[in-house]
Design an enzyme around this catalytic site. Structure first.
Site, PDB file in Angstrom:
ATOM      1  N   LYS A 111      -4.279  -4.834  -7.783  1.00 15.16           N
ATOM      2  CA  LYS A 111      -4.931  -5.609  -6.708  1.00 15.16           C
ATOM      3  C   LYS A 111      -5.419  -6.959  -7.232  1.00 15.16           C
ATOM      4  O   LYS A 111      -5.446  -7.935  -6.481  1.00 15.16           O
ATOM      5  CB  LYS A 111      -6.096  -4.820  -6.121  1.00 15.16           C
ATOM      6  CG  LYS A 111      -5.654  -3.578  -5.387  1.00 15.16           C
ATOM      7  CD  LYS A 111      -6.011  -3.626  -3.930  1.00 15.16           C
ATOM      8  CE  LYS A 111      -5.285  -2.523  -3.209  1.00 15.16           C
ATOM      9  NZ  LYS A 111      -5.632  -2.346  -1.852  1.00 15.16           N
ATOM     10  N   LYS A 191       5.562   1.323  -4.388  1.00 13.60           N
ATOM     11  CA  LYS A 191       5.011   2.357  -3.518  1.00 13.60           C
ATOM     12  C   LYS A 191       4.952   1.815  -2.088  1.00 13.60           C
ATOM     13  O   LYS A 191       4.581   0.650  -1.890  1.00 13.60           O
ATOM     14  CB  LYS A 191       3.597   2.659  -4.030  1.00 13.60           C
ATOM     15  CG  LYS A 191       2.742   3.512  -3.146  1.00 13.60           C
ATOM     16  CD  LYS A 191       1.281   3.451  -3.606  1.00 13.60           C
ATOM     17  CE  LYS A 191       0.494   2.477  -2.764  1.00 13.60           C
ATOM     18  NZ  LYS A 191      -0.758   2.977  -2.204  1.00 13.60           N
ATOM     19  N   LYS A 194       0.679  -0.440   3.028  1.00 10.81           N
ATOM     20  CA  LYS A 194       0.417  -1.283   4.198  1.00 10.81           C
ATOM     21  C   LYS A 194       0.377  -2.740   3.760  1.00 10.81           C
ATOM     22  O   LYS A 194       0.932  -3.607   4.403  1.00 10.81           O
ATOM     23  CB  LYS A 194      -0.932  -0.917   4.813  1.00 10.81           C
ATOM     24  CG  LYS A 194      -1.044   0.523   5.236  1.00 10.81           C
ATOM     25  CD  LYS A 194      -2.404   0.760   5.896  1.00 10.81           C
ATOM     26  CE  LYS A 194      -2.901   2.171   5.673  1.00 10.81           C
ATOM     27  NZ  LYS A 194      -3.968   2.272   4.668  1.00 10.81           N
TER      28      LYS A 194
END
Ligand code: AQP
Length: 325
Positions: A111, A191, A194
């Site tokens: 992230k 992966k 969203k």
């Protein structure tokens, strides 16, 4: 009855990875466990988000859980921020969590790369809040996808460190993986997520779904229709496993390895089975969208039940810490 906790972020459309990696398993587990399922909105604010959409997103996420078959009669469904004890316990856990452990979390590293302009404290602290989410209910099991296993291990460590210093208050929770713990995105690389926009949404129109599936990456070594493929390294076969029965899986496996079928044939079979399962979920979701007051009632009632448990755990925790009552 043993207790389970799991959460989902209201960060966007719920996708196939969320469904087969987590939610479908949650539905089954409600028969055996005391289940607590949470829309984790405070986790979702660790990255940029659309403020004007956020309330709607929280309701829609709960709505999809209901459409997927979770019943408020058999489990508690609520929104994280409605039970503020989660964040209170997270603060206490911050005081027993080594910073080094948080810095080495894969999700934090990923992230931080994705959100270079906003590497905030919440992003790093995410797993501590997650530990609080789980442990405030003293949940022993956490059904998640593979991407969350490292965080659950950290929750165990937080519980251990707390207990060692302040006395035995928290159990060490264990991850429970579904039969499809890691679904890759349509890119066949990362992966399904969203935020990466590589997903097939659970409620997408059939045409959109088919277009995404039709163009999804399969076994990259299978260049021509006549090349034999290897289902073991094909994300589409992994998704097939989640939706198709053994007879079809055997046919697909054999057809792929011998080039008897092409990738489009394989995807058509998968699509048929996916639609058979997801069609009724979409219908239920559409009908719930006309009655969002019902969904709000469900999450308010869920928060009320969860608050009672969370308050009791906090009283015990404060007492263990020696905080003035
Ligand atoms: N691809 C996946 N395969 C299997 N399980 C998955 N889960 C998520 N993606 C997959 C599981 O779904 C539950 C809810 O996860 P989440 O709310 O963190 O969903 P997400 O799609 O991972 O959300 P984001 O924000 O789009 O993802 P990131 O942050 O990764 O970019 C969890 O049990 C999760 O394991």
């Amino acid at each position: 009855m043993k207790r389970i906790f799991s959460g989902i972020q209201p960060t966007g459309e719920i996708h196939l990875g969320n469904y087969v990696g987590a939610i479908r398993n949650w539905v089954t587990l409600t028969d055996e466990y005391d289940c607590v399922f949470c829309v984790v909105d405070y986790h979702a604010i660790t990255v940029e988000y659309e403020i004007s959409e956020f309330r709607k997103r929280a309701i829609e996420t709960a709505l999809i859980l209901l459409a997927c078959g979770l019943s408020p009669e058999k489990c508690k469904i609520f929104v994280q921020s409605h039970v503020p004890e989660h964040t209170e316990l997270a603060w206490i856990f911050n005081c027993v969590t080594p910073i080094g452990e948080l810095e080495r979390m894969t999700q934090f590293k990923d992230k931080s790369k994705q959100h270079r302009a906003n590497i905030n404290m919440g992003l790093m602290d995410y797993p501590v809040l997650q530990a609080a989410d789980i442990l405030i209910y003293k949940a022993g099991f956490v059904p998640v996808g593979e991407d969350q296993v490292q965080h659950i291990e950290l929750s165990r460590e937080v519980a251990r460190k707390f207990n060692a210093r302040f006395g035995n208050v928290f159990p060490e929770p264990q991850a429970l993986l579904s039969m499809a713990p890691k679904i890759l995105g349509v890119d066949g690389e990362a992966k399904m997520s969203k935020t990466l926009n590589n997903y097939i949404g659970l409620l997408e129109d059939e045409e959109v779904m088919w277009e995404k599936l039709r163009t999804a990456v399969t076994d990259v070594n299978r260049v021509r229709r006549s090349d034999p493929g290897n289902p073991e390294i094909c994300n589409i076969y992994t998704i097939h496993r989640a939706f198709s029965d053994n007879r079809i899986l055997l046919d697909v496996d054999k057809g792929c390895r011998t080039a008897g079928i092409g990738c489009i044939d394989c995807k058509k079979m998968l699509f048929k089975n996916m639609i058979a399962e997801l069609g009724p979920i979409r219908e239920k979701a559409l009908s719930l969208m006309k009655d969002t007051d019902y969904v709000i009632d469900v999450i308010r009632a869920g928060a009320k039940k969860c608050s009672a448990i969370a308050k009791a755990t906090m009283a015990e925790t404060r007492s263990a810490l020696g905080i003035l009552a």
